[in-house]
Design an enzyme around this catalytic site. Structure first.
Site, PDB file in Angstrom:
ATOM      1  N   CYS A   1      35.331  47.174  21.515  1.00  0.00           N
ATOM      2  CA  CYS A   1      36.704  47.846  20.482  1.00  0.00           C
ATOM      3  C   CYS A   1      37.094  46.301  20.109  1.00  0.00           C
ATOM      4  O   CYS A   1      37.656  45.262  20.389  1.00  0.00           O
ATOM      5  CB  CYS A   1      38.107  48.027  21.687  1.00  0.00           C
ATOM      6  SG  CYS A   1      39.463  49.014  21.213  1.00  0.00           S
TER       7      CYS A   1
ATOM      8  N   CYS B   1      45.231  44.668  23.626  1.00  0.00           N
ATOM      9  CA  CYS B   1      44.762  45.107  24.886  1.00  0.00           C
ATOM     10  C   CYS B   1      44.638  44.855  25.367  1.00  0.00           C
ATOM     11  O   CYS B   1      43.880  43.797  25.185  1.00  0.00           O
ATOM     12  CB  CYS B   1      44.140  46.934  24.123  1.00  0.00           C
ATOM     13  SG  CYS B   1      43.930  47.702  25.467  1.00  0.00           S
TER      14      CYS B   1
ATOM     15  N   CYS C   1      46.489  62.763  15.876  1.00  0.00           N
ATOM     16  CA  CYS C   1      45.943  61.934  17.394  1.00  0.00           C
ATOM     17  C   CYS C   1      47.100  60.844  17.317  1.00  0.00           C
ATOM     18  O   CYS C   1      46.337  60.538  15.865  1.00  0.00           O
ATOM     19  CB  CYS C   1      44.178  62.074  17.075  1.00  0.00           C
ATOM     20  SG  CYS C   1      43.565  61.323  18.621  1.00  0.00           S
TER      21      CYS C   1
HETATM   22  N1  SAM Z   1      43.567  53.050  24.107  1.00  0.00           N
HETATM   23  C1  SAM Z   1      43.270  54.156  24.929  1.00  0.00           C
HETATM   24  C2  SAM Z   1      41.623  54.538  25.092  1.00  0.00           C
HETATM   25  O1  SAM Z   1      40.938  53.912  24.766  1.00  0.00           O
HETATM   26  O2  SAM Z   1      41.955  55.810  25.572  1.00  0.00           O
HETATM   27  C3  SAM Z   1      42.720  55.142  23.734  1.00  0.00           C
HETATM   28  C4  SAM Z   1      42.344  54.462  22.240  1.00  0.00           C
HETATM   29  S1  SAM Z   1      40.781  54.232  22.334  1.00  0.00           S
HETATM   30  C5  SAM Z   1      40.427  52.799  20.425  1.00  0.00           C
HETATM   31  C6  SAM Z   1      40.000  55.556  22.069  1.00  0.00           C
HETATM   32  C7  SAM Z   1      38.613  55.347  21.902  1.00  0.00           C
HETATM   33  O3  SAM Z   1      38.232  55.258  20.734  1.00  0.00           O
HETATM   34  C8  SAM Z   1      37.647  55.167  23.001  1.00  0.00           C
HETATM   35  O4  SAM Z   1      37.525  55.431  24.092  1.00  0.00           O
HETATM   36  C9  SAM Z   1      36.601  54.870  22.423  1.00  0.00           C
HETATM   37  O5  SAM Z   1      35.436  55.860  22.782  1.00  0.00           O
HETATM   38  C10 SAM Z   1      37.149  54.666  20.838  1.00  0.00           C
HETATM   39  N2  SAM Z   1      36.129  53.283  19.985  1.00  0.00           N
HETATM   40  C11 SAM Z   1      36.687  52.703  20.147  1.00  0.00           C
HETATM   41  N3  SAM Z   1      36.768  51.022  19.223  1.00  0.00           N
HETATM   42  C12 SAM Z   1      35.178  52.065  18.803  1.00  0.00           C
HETATM   43  C13 SAM Z   1      33.885  51.534  18.403  1.00  0.00           C
HETATM   44  N4  SAM Z   1      34.388  50.610  17.301  1.00  0.00           N
HETATM   45  N5  SAM Z   1      32.867  52.163  17.374  1.00  0.00           N
HETATM   46  C14 SAM Z   1      32.593  53.742  18.148  1.00  0.00           C
HETATM   47  N6  SAM Z   1      33.822  54.160  19.225  1.00  0.00           N
HETATM   48  C15 SAM Z   1      34.798  53.141  19.396  1.00  0.00           C
HETATM   49  C1  DTB Z   2      37.015  59.259  19.450  1.00  0.00           C
HETATM   50  O1  DTB Z   2      36.266  59.409  20.467  1.00  0.00           O
HETATM   51  N1  DTB Z   2      37.251  58.203  18.010  1.00  0.00           N
HETATM   52  C2  DTB Z   2      38.025  58.029  17.567  1.00  0.00           C
HETATM   53  C3  DTB Z   2      39.341  59.269  18.358  1.00  0.00           C
HETATM   54  N2  DTB Z   2      38.764  59.189  19.765  1.00  0.00           N
HETATM   55  C4  DTB Z   2      40.876  58.276  19.024  1.00  0.00           C
HETATM   56  C5  DTB Z   2      38.932  56.510  17.810  1.00  0.00           C
HETATM   57  C6  DTB Z   2      37.333  55.727  16.868  1.00  0.00           C
HETATM   58  C7  DTB Z   2      37.985  54.208  16.551  1.00  0.00           C
HETATM   59  C8  DTB Z   2      36.797  53.767  15.783  1.00  0.00           C
HETATM   60  C9  DTB Z   2      36.725  52.408  15.867  1.00  0.00           C
HETATM   61  C10 DTB Z   2      38.651  52.035  15.329  1.00  0.00           C
HETATM   62  O2  DTB Z   2      38.375  52.692  14.509  1.00  0.00           O
HETATM   63  O3  DTB Z   2      39.487  51.529  15.931  1.00  0.00           O
HETATM   64 FE1  SF4 Z   3      41.916  49.488  24.384  1.00  0.00          FE
HETATM   65 FE2  SF4 Z   3      40.306  49.517  23.102  1.00  0.00          FE
HETATM   66 FE3  SF4 Z   3      39.632  49.882  25.625  1.00  0.00          FE
HETATM   67 FE4  SF4 Z   3      41.274  51.383  24.587  1.00  0.00          FE
HETATM   68  S1  SF4 Z   3      39.151  51.608  23.732  1.00  0.00           S
HETATM   69  S2  SF4 Z   3      41.755  50.389  26.094  1.00  0.00           S
HETATM   70  S3  SF4 Z   3      42.675  49.789  23.129  1.00  0.00           S
HETATM   71  S4  SF4 Z   3      40.157  47.879  24.562  1.00  0.00           S
END
Ligand code: SAM
Ligand code: DTB
Ligand code: SF4
Length: 319
Positions: free
Chosen positions: A63, A56, A100
């Site tokens: 992330c 990404c 989802c």
């Molecule tokens: N790329 C898209 C975005 O960021 O909107 C969708 C996927 S993103 C992984 C969705 C959500 O997962 C993020 O907004 C964040 O709140 C959550 N998330 C991602 N990594 C995480 C982590 N390591 N621990 C907790 N929540 C996480």
């Molecule tokens: C949200 O608030 N939490 C979910 C979903 N929306 C997309 C994602 C959590 C991701 C946790 C880290 C991972 O598994 O990569």
């Molecule tokens: Fe990309 Fe992860 Fe950020 Fe979503 S949360 S925009 S997958 S870097």
């Protein structure tokens, strides 16, 4: 007593005052608000699938999927519709009501729209509620996804407006708000919440909930994620959030967005059964099931089935 009707005029001071209540009083108020709008023994069940993993362009400091950090995650292409459908069928068989689909994108590219709309229509035809989280999008793209059968769009504000740039610098809070406005404009339901345990202060947690509670419409689903620290990311060494502070965040979310499904989201695997029980008492009424979130693990279905039996909880009927 706390009024259970939805309000959009919450001030930050009021929300900070809720956080500062004695713990039993806060949980009691949240549990009362919960009962005004929901059956308190019913929990909505969603399941995630990462349909496009890694690589990404954004630099979200939490992330695993950002190309800015070395996390050791292998990137992959957008999954084929049949493979997504097979996963959706397994999720439904395991008890999920909502499926989802998540993609590691900054925004949706037009070239991917035909495959996305086919995927959404196929999952919807299985009788599941559909949700997607694919990054930023235009109003036209939101309309096309809705027309394909998309019920919910997840797009998190993640933290307070002030703390946001400490976590991600490749996009702004306002860009997040713009995408959420497109989702509402086409009549799709919103799923919007945040992450706690990223080194933010209690004032930032109040700021996140203030931003959510003062949106033109409260989120239909409000995920509260506990940071899952990912090695190689800027937040990889973060200390876990205190459990009681996590419960307070859930309770305040329940009070300020009384009709939202408050989802006890990422980080559940690291929580005790007792901590999860407190979250349900404080008004959480949704979880992710299945042994994977997007790239990290989640409690095994058997453990959740046992937890529900021990707590006397049951799955909520699909809306
Ligand atoms: N790329 C898209 C975005 O960021 O909107 C969708 C996927 S993103 C992984 C969705 C959500 O997962 C993020 O907004 C964040 O709140 C959550 N998330 C991602 N990594 C995480 C982590 N390591 N621990 C907790 N929540 C996480
Ligand atoms: C949200 O608030 N939490 C979910 C979903 N929306 C997309 C994602 C959590 C991701 C946790 C880290 C991972 O598994 O990569
Ligand atoms: Fe990309 Fe992860 Fe950020 Fe979503 S949360 S925009 S997958 S870097």
């Amino acid at each position: 007593m706390t009024d259970a009707s939805p309000r959009h005029d919450w001030t930050r001071a009021e929300i900070e005052a809720l956080f500062a209540l004695p713990f039993p009083e806060l949980v009691f108020r949240a549990a009362s608000v919960h009962r005004a709008h929901f059956a308190a023994d019913e929990v909505q069940l969603s399941q995630l699938l990462s349909v496009k993993t890694g690589g990404c362009a954004e630099n979200c400091g939490y992330c695993s999927q950002s190309s800015h950090f070395k996390t050791g995650l292998a990137a992959s292409k957008l999954m084929a519709v049949d493979d997504v459908l097979a996963a959706a069928k397994r999720a439904k068989a395991g008890g999920a009501q909502r499926f989802c689909m998540g993609a590691a994108w900054r925004d949706i590219k037009e070239r991917d729209m035909p495959q996305l709309t086919a995927m959404i229509s196929a999952v919807k035809a299985e009788g599941l509620e559909t949700c997607a989280t694919l990054g930023m999008m235009t109003r036209e793209q939101a309309q096309a996804l809705k027309d394909a059968g998309l019920d919910y769009y997840n797009h998190n504000l993640d933290t307070s407006p002030e703390y946001y740039s400490s976590v991600v610098t490749t996009r702004t809070y306002d860009e997040r708000l713009d995408t959420l406005a497109h989702v509402r404009a086409v009549g799709m339901s919103t799923c919007c919440g945040g992450i706690v345990g990223m080194g933010e202060s209690r004032a930032d947690r109040a700021g996140l909930l203030h931003a959510l509670a003062t949106l033109p419409e409260h989120p239909d689903s409000l995920p509260v994620n506990a940071l899952v620290p990912i090695e190689g990311t800027p937040l990889g060494d973060s200390a876990p959030i205190d459990g009681l502070e996590f419960v307070r965040t859930i309770a305040v979310a329940r009070i300020v967005c009384p009709k939202s499904m408050v989802r006890l989201s990422a980080g559940r695997e690291q929580m005790s059964r007792e901590l999860q029980a407190l979250c349900f008492l404080a008004g959480a009424n949704s979880i992710f099931i299945g042994d994977r979130l997007l790239t990290t693990s989640n409690p095994k279905l058997d453990n959740d089935t046992q937890l529900f039996a021990d707590l006397g909880l049951k799955p909520m009927a699909a809306h």
